[in-house]
Scaffold this motif. Structure first.
Motif, mmCIF file in Angstrom:
data_model
loop_
_atom_site.group_PDB
_atom_site.id
_atom_site.type_symbol
_atom_site.label_atom_id
_atom_site.label_comp_id
_atom_site.label_asym_id
_atom_site.label_seq_id
_atom_site.Cartn_x
_atom_site.Cartn_y
_atom_site.Cartn_z
ATOM 1 N N GLN A 19 0.829 -1.204 0.000
ATOM 2 C CA GLN A 19 0.000 0.000 0.000
ATOM 3 C C GLN A 19 0.865 1.256 0.000
ATOM 4 O O GLN A 19 0.556 2.241 -0.688
ATOM 5 C CB GLN A 19 -0.942 -0.007 1.205
ATOM 6 N N VAL A 20 1.956 1.248 0.748
ATOM 7 C CA VAL A 20 2.859 2.403 0.763
ATOM 8 C C VAL A 20 3.459 2.621 -0.617
ATOM 9 O O VAL A 20 3.501 3.749 -1.135
ATOM 10 C CB VAL A 20 3.969 2.202 1.819
ATOM 11 N N VAL A 21 3.940 1.527 -1.244
ATOM 12 C CA VAL A 21 4.503 1.624 -2.593
ATOM 13 C C VAL A 21 3.439 2.116 -3.573
ATOM 14 O O VAL A 21 3.699 2.969 -4.440
ATOM 15 C CB VAL A 21 5.068 0.258 -3.042
ATOM 16 N N ASN A 22 2.244 1.586 -3.436
ATOM 17 C CA ASN A 22 1.138 1.981 -4.296
ATOM 18 C C ASN A 22 0.833 3.469 -4.159
ATOM 19 O O ASN A 22 0.633 4.184 -5.147
ATOM 20 C CB ASN A 22 -0.094 1.144 -3.942
ATOM 21 N N TRP A 23 0.801 3.928 -2.924
ATOM 22 C CA TRP A 23 0.504 5.336 -2.642
ATOM 23 C C TRP A 23 1.599 6.245 -3.186
ATOM 24 O O TRP A 23 1.316 7.291 -3.791
ATOM 25 C CB TRP A 23 0.351 5.508 -1.140
ATOM 26 N N LEU A 24 2.854 5.843 -2.998
ATOM 27 C CA LEU A 24 3.967 6.655 -3.481
ATOM 28 C C LEU A 24 3.994 6.738 -5.006
ATOM 29 O O LEU A 24 4.501 7.722 -5.570
ATOM 30 C CB LEU A 24 5.296 6.082 -2.968
ATOM 31 N N SER A 25 3.483 5.704 -5.663
ATOM 32 C CA SER A 25 3.468 5.689 -7.137
ATOM 33 C C SER A 25 2.145 6.193 -7.699
ATOM 34 O O SER A 25 1.847 5.961 -8.878
ATOM 35 C CB SER A 25 3.742 4.275 -7.644
ATOM 36 N N ASP A 26 1.378 6.887 -6.852
ATOM 37 C CA ASP A 26 0.076 7.421 -7.268
ATOM 38 C C ASP A 26 -0.847 6.286 -7.731
ATOM 39 O O ASP A 26 -1.578 6.417 -8.707
ATOM 40 C CB ASP A 26 0.244 8.464 -8.376
ATOM 41 N N TYR A 27 -0.796 5.168 -6.999
ATOM 42 C CA TYR A 27 -1.642 4.000 -7.208
ATOM 43 C C TYR A 27 -1.478 3.398 -8.598
ATOM 44 O O TYR A 27 -2.433 2.913 -9.209
ATOM 45 C CB TYR A 27 -3.104 4.334 -6.908
ATOM 46 N N ARG A 28 -0.218 3.404 -9.027
ATOM 47 C CA ARG A 28 0.098 2.807 -10.314
ATOM 48 C C ARG A 28 -0.100 1.288 -10.297
ATOM 49 O O ARG A 28 -0.486 0.684 -11.305
ATOM 50 C CB ARG A 28 1.555 3.117 -10.689
#
Length: 243
Positions: free
Chosen positions: A41-50
């Protein structure tokens, strides 16, 4: 009779020790499982939910078919993952404490049945991610596992969970607004199938020291062997402290 009693006591202690060891292992597995989902979720959030855009399930899109094994571990936002985390941990732990390997197979099964239900039947121009289908799969598995395994403890847990969370079924019926009810229903069906396919294949091998010497009854014939089902029931009752 002393040897028989001591044999059963050793068997009960062994059963209880194995259960505690598996529960401890399941607890660590679920902490790791939840940590991995939150890290995604953190990675997703940092990548603008890519990650959602790349791996979300889009109905009948062949390129997105592999996403059915990835999408359960992704979420649309912080409120989405927060809502799923509690039920996922509780039902995941209850599904895992009888065996972590079995839990892994169950997770793959319910992820597939949930994702395929969405991929095959959900309306076009939609995309689905989230662990709710897996949660429903764990729920269905926990409710039915005790019936197929013939374990009293698990059957009682299933009854309690079914009574406490019966409202979950209301968001797995056609027409439920605002949620992917197909993902819920697919996961629920997968969990119920998993309860049967992954049922305990215990044998009836005797426990060392628990088998009394053969004796003859008054008619000169060997006594009937103990009923394995009744013996197993007695062990489950001892685990609960009822005997």
């Amino acid at each position: 009779m002393g040897g028989l009693s001591q044999g059963w006591e050793r068997a009960d202690r062994r059963t209880a020790d194995e259960m505690i060891a598996e529960a401890r292992k399941a607890l660590f597995v679920m902490f790791g499982f939840m940590a991995a989902i939150w890290a995604l979720q953190v990675v997703n959030w940092l990548s603008d939910y890519r990650l959602d855009m790349d791996f979300g399930v889009i109905p009948r899109d062949m390129d997105r078919l592999p996403g059915i094994l990835v999408s359960p571990f992704l979420h649309f936002g912080w409120s989405h993952i927060e809502a799923n985390s509690g039920p996922l941990f509780i039902f995941g732990f209850l599904a895992a404490y009888r065996g972590v390997v079995r839990f892994v197979w169950l997770t793959l099964l319910v992820a597939m049945t949930s994702g395929l239900a969405v991929w095959l039947f959900q309306g076009a121009d939609t995309m689905s991610v989230g662990a709710s289908g897996v949660i429903f799969g764990y729920f269905g598995y926990v409710v039915l596992r005790g019936l197929f395994d013939r374990r009293l403890v698990d059957a009682l847990i299933g009854v309690v969970m079914a009574a406490s969370f019966a409202y979950l079924v209301t968001v797995a019926v056609p027409g439920t607004p605002g949620v992917s009810w197909l993902a819920h229903l697919g996961g629920l069906v997968g969990g119920m199938i998993g309860a049967y396919l992954l049922r305990d294949g215990r044998g009836s091998a005797p426990v060392a020291g628990a088998t009394p010497p053969t004796a003859l009854d008054r008619r000169g014939t060997p006594p009937a062997s103990p009923d394995p089902g009744r013996a197993e029931l007695h062990k489950e009752l001892r685990d609960l402290g009822l005997l």
